[in-house]
Design an enzyme around this catalytic site. Structure first.
Site, PDB file in Angstrom:
ATOM      1  N   GLU A  52       0.750  -1.300   0.015  1.00  0.00           N
ATOM      2  CA  GLU A  52       0.002  -0.215  -0.008  1.00  0.00           C
ATOM      3  C   GLU A  52       0.884   1.231   0.202  1.00  0.00           C
ATOM      4  O   GLU A  52       0.577   2.101  -0.839  1.00  0.00           O
ATOM      5  CB  GLU A  52      -1.045   0.198   1.105  1.00  0.00           C
ATOM      6  CG  GLU A  52      -1.794  -1.164   1.282  1.00  0.00           C
ATOM      7  CD  GLU A  52      -1.288  -2.280   2.069  1.00  0.00           C
ATOM      8  OE1 GLU A  52      -2.091  -2.916   3.132  1.00  0.00           O
ATOM      9  OE2 GLU A  52      -0.232  -2.609   2.036  1.00  0.00           O
ATOM     10  N   GLU A 290      15.466 -32.339  -0.467  1.00  0.00           N
ATOM     11  CA  GLU A 290      16.101 -32.895  -1.643  1.00  0.00           C
ATOM     12  C   GLU A 290      16.502 -34.389  -1.752  1.00  0.00           C
ATOM     13  O   GLU A 290      17.031 -34.760  -2.617  1.00  0.00           O
ATOM     14  CB  GLU A 290      17.374 -32.102  -1.902  1.00  0.00           C
ATOM     15  CG  GLU A 290      17.129 -30.627  -2.466  1.00  0.00           C
ATOM     16  CD  GLU A 290      18.183 -30.049  -3.259  1.00  0.00           C
ATOM     17  OE1 GLU A 290      18.988 -30.764  -3.819  1.00  0.00           O
ATOM     18  OE2 GLU A 290      18.106 -28.798  -3.321  1.00  0.00           O
TER      19      GLU A 290
END
Length: 360
Positions: A52, A290
């Site tokens: 904003e 991983e």
């Protein structure tokens, strides 16, 4: 243009913050007067101005009677930056259109209440599902007290992570490996098992030029088990963080790891809930798993994999003793199978990259 179209533009802006704003949410903002955009902005980085404020700055003029389209409820408290409700009230904006409320206990409706009590016209729930999808990792951290878990693997066409002698270099091509480094650049942590640490001796660092990065993260490398003091991970711990998850009471190992700069977390490797709660306490929003197969199996059995990145190589290695991707208990029936929601497939060099969120 209608509210949906302006909000869609705000959502597109919000996406630009991915990999930079965490643990904050991605937020975009568009300012409109007379059906024309007069200002726009997004949250660019944690600790920097919110969307904003960026939009108000870009407008550089009178905002009386402008409409503010923002993807997340404006914040109402002083944190690293002043509250956005205050910034909005100082402008003359008379209407605020919001995609979704912020479930952060510090906000959670207070921002909307402040604006309404000041006499602003508030419209909520415009493209709320799209906003929730965009910030699913942020919502997961807040509501489930755990990070958003990405699972990444490279496998052969016959579904193997490695040959029978543990050799896995290289299943995927160079182009695919670049995508993996880009993925790492927006993670707070990367998790592997001790088997991967011992057999592959990886570095798990982000090795990219600045222009190729998709985020500004330096992920902590997490090993479930007891890595060798001579491993690349341990030896580089003073430069890039390493977290070792182990219950060992061996004082010699503990001294070696800690002397090398590693942090030791005394938890059972196979108990996912306390591990993820610890990750959440560190404000880790995105965690990349991983491997190897036992680690994938542990996260899969706990139904804690949220997103999949699979690289499929046009190679075959065969063998009953070659390693499959996911271990663990698995599912008893095909009807119970988890599936990717709206999967995306791309040809990357000679590899197929399949990516999507997992629907349980």
């Amino acid at each position: 243009m209608n509210d949906n179209e302006f909000m869609r533009q705000a959502l597109e802006l919000a996406k630009k913050g991915e990999g930079f704003v965490e643990p904050n949410p991605m937020v975009g903002c568009v300012l409109v007067r007379d059906n024309q955009i007069i200002g726009q902005g997004y949250h660019t980085q944690c600790g920097h101005a919110h969307a904003e404020v960026e939009a108000i700055r870009s407008a550089n003029g009178d905002l009386t009677d402008a409409i503010c389209y923002v993807t997340l409820e404006p914040c109402s408290y002083y944190g690293k930056t002043p509250p956005c409700t205050q910034a909005i009230l100082q402008t003359g904006i008379r209407r605020v259109v919001i995609a979704m409320r912020d479930p952060n206990p510090k906000v959670n409706g207070r921002g909307i209440q402040i604006l309404r009590e000041a006499g602003l016209d508030i419209t909520e729930h415009v493209l709320v599902k799209e906003a929730q999808w965009l910030n699913a990792p942020y919502l997961t951290l807040l509501e489930k007290n755990r990070p958003w878990i990405h699972a990444k693997w490279a496998m052969t066409l016959d579904g193997r992570l490695a040959a029978k002698n543990n050799d896995s270099r290289w299943i995927s091509g160079e182009e695919s490996r670049k995508i993996v480094h880009q993925l790492r650049s927006r993670m707070e942590a990367i998790v592997i098992g001790v088997g991967t640490a011992l057999h592959d001796d990886p570095m798990l660092t982000v090795r990219l030029d600045e222009s190729d990065r998709l985020g500004n993260k330096t992920p902590c490398r997490v090993v479930l088990g007891e890595p060798s003091p001579e491993s690349q991970l341990v030896r580089s711990a003073h430069k890039v963080p390493v977290l070792i998850v182990s219950e060992t009471e061996d004082p010699h190992k503990l001294r070696q790891w800690e002397a090398s700069g590693c942090e030791v977390l005394r938890l059972p490797c196979r108990e996912i809930d306390p591990l993820l709660e610890n990750f959440a306490s560190r404000q880790w929003t995105h965690v990349l798993v991983e491997g190897g197969r036992h680690v994938f199996g542990t996260f899969f059995d706990a139904q804690c994999i949220d997103e999949v990145h699979a690289f499929i190589s046009p190679k075959l290695i065969g063998g009953d003793s070659a390693f499959p991707v996911i271990g663990g208990k698995g599912l008893a029936e095909m009807s119970l199978a988890a599936s990717l929601e709206s999967p995306v497939m791309k040809l990357i060099g000679q590899d197929v990259y399949m990516h999507g969120r997992l629907r349980w």
